[in-house]
Every structure is written in structure tokens, then in C-alpha cells.
Design an enzyme around this catalytic site. Structure first.
Site, PDB file in Angstrom:
ATOM      1  N   THR A  50       0.810  -1.589  -0.196  1.00  0.00           N
ATOM      2  CA  THR A  50      -0.499  -0.399  -0.171  1.00  0.00           C
ATOM      3  C   THR A  50       1.159   1.470  -0.024  1.00  0.00           C
ATOM      4  OG1 THR A  50      -1.441  -0.994   1.178  1.00  0.00           O
ATOM      5  CG2 THR A  50      -2.209   1.340   0.998  1.00  0.00           C
ATOM      6  N   VAL A  51       1.822   1.387   1.138  1.00  0.00           N
ATOM      7  CA  VAL A  51       2.921   2.617   0.949  1.00  0.00           C
ATOM      8  C   VAL A  51       3.512   2.658  -0.369  1.00  0.00           C
ATOM      9  CG1 VAL A  51       4.052   4.148   3.272  1.00  0.00           C
ATOM     10  CG2 VAL A  51       2.580   2.250   3.605  1.00  0.00           C
ATOM     11  N   LYS A  83       7.264   1.778  11.935  1.00  0.00           N
ATOM     12  CA  LYS A  83       7.126   2.096  12.962  1.00  0.00           C
ATOM     13  C   LYS A  83       7.604   0.696  13.801  1.00  0.00           C
ATOM     14  CE  LYS A  83       2.824   0.696  11.385  1.00  0.00           C
ATOM     15  NZ  LYS A  83       2.113   1.814  11.014  1.00  0.00           N
ATOM     16  N   GLY A  87       0.404   8.849  10.110  1.00  0.00           N
ATOM     17  CA  GLY A  87       0.684   9.237   8.503  1.00  0.00           C
ATOM     18  C   GLY A  87       1.408  10.381   8.085  1.00  0.00           C
ATOM     19  N   ILE A 117       0.529  13.723   9.323  1.00  0.00           N
ATOM     20  CA  ILE A 117       1.135  14.368  10.148  1.00  0.00           C
ATOM     21  C   ILE A 117       2.498  14.523  10.335  1.00  0.00           C
ATOM     22  CG2 ILE A 117       0.095  14.906  12.438  1.00  0.00           C
ATOM     23  CD1 ILE A 117      -2.140  13.623  12.020  1.00  0.00           C
ATOM     24  N   GLU A 156      -2.876  -2.805   9.360  1.00  0.00           N
ATOM     25  CA  GLU A 156      -1.997  -3.495   9.358  1.00  0.00           C
ATOM     26  C   GLU A 156      -1.991  -4.518   7.974  1.00  0.00           C
ATOM     27  OE1 GLU A 156       1.262  -2.435  10.667  1.00  0.00           O
ATOM     28  OE2 GLU A 156      -0.185  -0.933   9.938  1.00  0.00           O
ATOM     29  N   ASP A 205       0.460  -1.275  17.826  1.00  0.00           N
ATOM     30  CA  ASP A 205       0.812  -0.351  16.493  1.00  0.00           C
ATOM     31  C   ASP A 205       0.873   1.302  17.170  1.00  0.00           C
ATOM     32  OD1 ASP A 205       1.055   0.651  13.358  1.00  0.00           O
ATOM     33  OD2 ASP A 205      -0.621   2.095  14.437  1.00  0.00           O
ATOM     34  N   LYS A 236       3.864   3.658  18.014  1.00  0.00           N
ATOM     35  CA  LYS A 236       4.108   4.648  18.356  1.00  0.00           C
ATOM     36  C   LYS A 236       4.511   6.254  18.389  1.00  0.00           C
ATOM     37  CE  LYS A 236       1.524   4.408  13.692  1.00  0.00           C
ATOM     38  NZ  LYS A 236      -0.128   3.959  12.865  1.00  0.00           N
ATOM     39  N   GLY A 244      -3.214   5.206   5.517  1.00  0.00           N
ATOM     40  CA  GLY A 244      -3.830   5.037   4.294  1.00  0.00           C
ATOM     41  C   GLY A 244      -2.657   5.465   2.948  1.00  0.00           C
TER      42      GLY A 244
HETATM   43  N1  HSE Z   1      -2.558   0.333  11.111  1.00  0.00           N
HETATM   44  C1  HSE Z   1      -2.111   1.777  10.937  1.00  0.00           C
HETATM   45  C2  HSE Z   1      -2.864   2.592  11.300  1.00  0.00           C
HETATM   46  C3  HSE Z   1      -1.649   2.750   9.727  1.00  0.00           C
HETATM   47  O1  HSE Z   1      -3.749   2.839  11.167  1.00  0.00           O
HETATM   48  O2  HSE Z   1      -2.853   3.671  11.782  1.00  0.00           O
HETATM   49  C4  HSE Z   1      -0.714   3.513   9.906  1.00  0.00           C
HETATM   50  O3  HSE Z   1       1.199   3.554  10.661  1.00  0.00           O
END
Ligand code: HSE
Length: 399
Positions: free
Chosen positions: A10-11, A99, A128, A130, A184, A195, A199, A296
């Protein structure tokens, strides 16, 4: 300047698209054109324009001296750690959204980059699209960061919003988040809070300038949150949000990730769907709120592209991110003071109200259950006190 992308998920496909879509403005801003020379992936993509630059062997990229910058967007620790180390040791800057890798090995990889005159950038690893990382490392570097609280997982915020505002079942909302490319690969990392924990570890480490490990961050996800809890929270004028909360007191750091009841007077109440919101408090600047799409394809790719331009612009002049491999001093856990939302059996209600105190009454639609907000107490006291009752649900209150 030639670059490579590790991973065409995706990314990765987003980074490929952004670099091609914005090539003119990127060339102007980087001071030179940026071209994707290779994309590394194990899979084939017949008919996709990426085919022309697709390779399956990482050594093709590492051995090519023309490649100066790599976007590592494959995720996970292995083989990303090995590939990143080898790239940095060859003087190739690496920009990542990974991350998991940054939280566990960020300090070490920054150190390797410094030693080899290149950069390790990770703007896309938190929030993301930001721009939170560069803000902490550059713009707010004159502040002592006292607190960071925020919604840092888009998937869970999307699920909680869709359950609360549109009455969707948990599984249906999760499926939508997956279909939109927010979740994810294994969505357990989102809904169990892992996740957000990664972060939080990155943010806490940058705030402290030292290593905060995921293992030092108590974490609860949203798996136990029911539609009934969301409705009870609404009856109390609140929403349920998965928050990370990082505090620094007397050189000690505390960090946690958990669902909280948040009221309308808090900016984070208004952060819905896939959006993330991060409230940073510095001792000089005061409160700064960051808001934007936290997951996204394109928002995350935009952050990686920003890093690539920065790395290209200052190629050979590495930046100095302060994140030591030494462990940060962590505060004792369980000392947090706050109120709690509880939902429990009606038969326990009278005694529980006496023991826990009541600051607001909610209304449960389920027969035989009550919901209310307790008085303020520390976590240990609360957990001791509720042992006597059949508590169906307990959630911290963010006041
Ligand atoms: N799965 C993560 C989220 C993707 O929903 O924030 C972005 O880090």
C-alpha cells in the site's frame, strides 16, 4: 538523483505514485530531479508500470552506487533491519514508514546513519501524513516536552467512529478499514493497541532523547469495547478513543496506550474516522495540536516523499536527530490519577457506588446493568476496589 523503494504494498505503491505524480515540484524543491530506479518486491506485478523497475534481489540495489536514497516501506523487523543497516553502511539514506523497526531499532539506525554521513528518516512512522516527527526534532527542539497525548492509530479511530456514529458492528467496521488500506497486514496490531504502542515508543523516545521500549508502555486495545459501552459513553456526553499518553516529570517518562472516555471540551473528541490528533505540550510553546490523516496510501506516501526530498536536498550533510540508545528513566506504573467509567451488574450497583463514588450517571440500555463515572483515584486503588464486584466494563476517563 536515483532512489529505490523497498516494498510495493500500500505505502510503497503510494510512494511510487507520488514521486511520479509530483515529479516537477519535487525536482524544484529537492534542487534536482528524483527518479525511482528500482522497486524491490518478491512479487510480480504484470501490466503495472512498476514492472520496468521491479527487482527481486536487494543486492542489485545495494550494489548500485547511483542509488543514494531508499524508501523502506516493507514493514516488519526482518529483513527490513538487515537491508536498512546495509544501505546506511553504504552511505545510502533511508526513509521509512516502518514503525515496528523504528520503535525497536531507531536509535541504533540513526547512529549508523551518522557514522556513514547519511540520514535515517521516519516521518511516516507516526501519524501517517501528519508532520509530527520533524516538528518534534526541529521546530519544537527549543522546548522541554512535558506531555504528548494523542490518537495515533487510524484503524481503531475509524472503527470506533463507525460503531458510534453509524451503528456498525466491530467486524464490519474493521473490514472497511482493511478495504481502505488503513489496517496493518495483521490487524491484531491495530485493535490490540500494538501499533499505537510502537508509535508511543517513538514519540516518547524523541521527547526524552533516550530509548523508551515498547515493553515499558502498558497497552490495552479496543477488542473489549462493546456497542453498549459506546452508547453509555454517549449518554455521558463522551466518546471512546484509543489514546497514547506520554508524560515527563522530573526527568522520568511514563507512557501508556488505552481506550479513554473523552469529552467534548477536549480537541481529541473531534478527531474522527481515519484522522489522528496529537496534542504536544512544551514548557515554552504550550499546547500544539497536530491533526491529519493517520493512515492510508497517499497520506503516508506523502510523508515518505517529504523525507526523500529532505534527504536529497541535504545529501552529504546529515541531520542530527537526538535519540540515544541509552534507556530513558521510566516512572513507576499505576500511579496515574483519574476517574473511571464502569458498567456493572445492577445487584452490585448500590455497594459499588458507595465504594467507588459517583461523579456522573450514565444510562445502559441493557436490563440489569448500570453505568457511571467514579471519583478520581489512582489505578491501584481502583483495581483493588473493583475486585468485590462483577464489573462488565471499565474504561479510564480523560479529564
Ligand atoms: N495501521 C496503521 C493505522 C497504519 O491504522 O494507523 C498507519 O500507521
Amino acid at each position: 538523483m536515483k532512489i529505490a523503494i523497498f516494498g510495493f504494498g500500500t505505502v510503497g505503491s503510494g510512494v511510487f505514485d507520488v514521486i511520479n505524480m509530483n515529479s516537477d515540484i519535487i525536482a524544484k524543491r529537492a534542487g534536482k530531479p528524483i527518479e525511482v530506479k528500482y522497486v524491490l518486491d518478491l512479487r510480480d506485478f504484470p501490466g503495472n508500470p512498476v514492472e520496468k523497475v521491479l527487482v527481486h534481489d536487494v543486492n542489485v540495489i545495494l550494489d548500485d552506487p547511483e542509488v543514494k536514497i531508499i524508501a523502506e516501506v516493507m514493514g516488519g523487523i526482518n529483513p527490513a533491519l538487515d537491508f536498512t543497516k546495509r544501505a546506511l553502511m553504504l552511505g545510502k539514506s533511508v526513509c521509512t514508514s516502518n514503525k515496528e523497526l523504528v520503535a525497536a531499532h531507531g536509535a541504533e539506525l540513526i547512529q549508523i546513519a551518522k557514522e556513514h554521513n547519511c540520514d535515517y528518516y521516519f516521518e511516516a512512522s507516526v501519524g501517517g501524513g501528519i508532520p509530527i516527527i520533524r516538528s518534534l526534532c526541529d521546530c519544537l527542539v527549543g522546548d522541554d516536552i512535558i506531555e504528548i497525548k494523542g490518537i495515533v492509530n487510524g484503524t481503531t479511530n475509524y472503527i470506533l467512529t463507525r460503531m458510534g456514529e453509524d451503528g456498525l458492528a466491530f467486524d464490519v467496521a474493521l473490514k472497511e478499514a482493511q478495504d481502505n488500506g488503513y489496517a496493518e497486514r495483521n490487524p491484531a496490531a491495530d485493535i490490540e493497541g500494538t501499533d499505537a504502542q510502537r508509535k508511543a515508543a517513538i514519540l516518547a523516545s524523541l521527547a526524552a532523547g533516550a530509548q523508551v521500549d515498547c515493553a515499558d508502555i502498558p497497552t490495552e486495545g479496543i477488542c473489549d469495547i462493546t456497542a453498549e459501552d459506546i452508547a453509555c459513553a454517549k449518554s455521558l456526553g463522551a466518546k471512546i478513543k484509543l489514546l497514547c499518553n506520554i508524560r515527563r516529570d522530573d526527568e522520568k517518562v511514563s507512557a501508556m496506550v488505552a481506550p479513554f472516555l473523552v469529552f467534548e471540551n477536549c480537541q481529541l473528541y473531534h478527531v474522527n474516522n481515519v484522522f489522528n490528533g496529537i496534542l504536544v505540550t512544551g514548557n515554552a510553546t504550550g499546547d500544539v495540536l497536530f491533526y491529519g490523516k493517520g493512515a492510508g496510501k497517499l497520506p503516508t506516501a506523502g510523508a515518505v516523499a517529504g523525507d526523500i526530498i529532505e534527504a536529497a536536498k541535504y545529501y552529504g550533510i546529515p541531520s542530527d536527530i537526538i535519540w540515544s540508545t541509552e534507556k530513558a528513566h521510566m516512572a513507576a506504573q499505576g500511579s496515574r490519577l483519574g476517574r473511571y467509567y464502569v458498567r456493572l451488574d445492577e445487584k452490585d450497583a448500590m455497594e459499588a457506588r458507595k465504594v467507588l463514588g459517583v461523579t456522573a450517571e450514565g444510562s445502559s440500555s441493557k436490563a440489569g446493568e448500570v453505568a457511571f463515572l467514579t471519583e478520581t483515584m489512582n489505578e491501584k486503588d481502583f483495581n483493588d476496589k473493583i475486585k468485590a464486584f462483577n464489573v462488565l466494563s471499565k474504561i479510564r476517563v480523560y479529564d
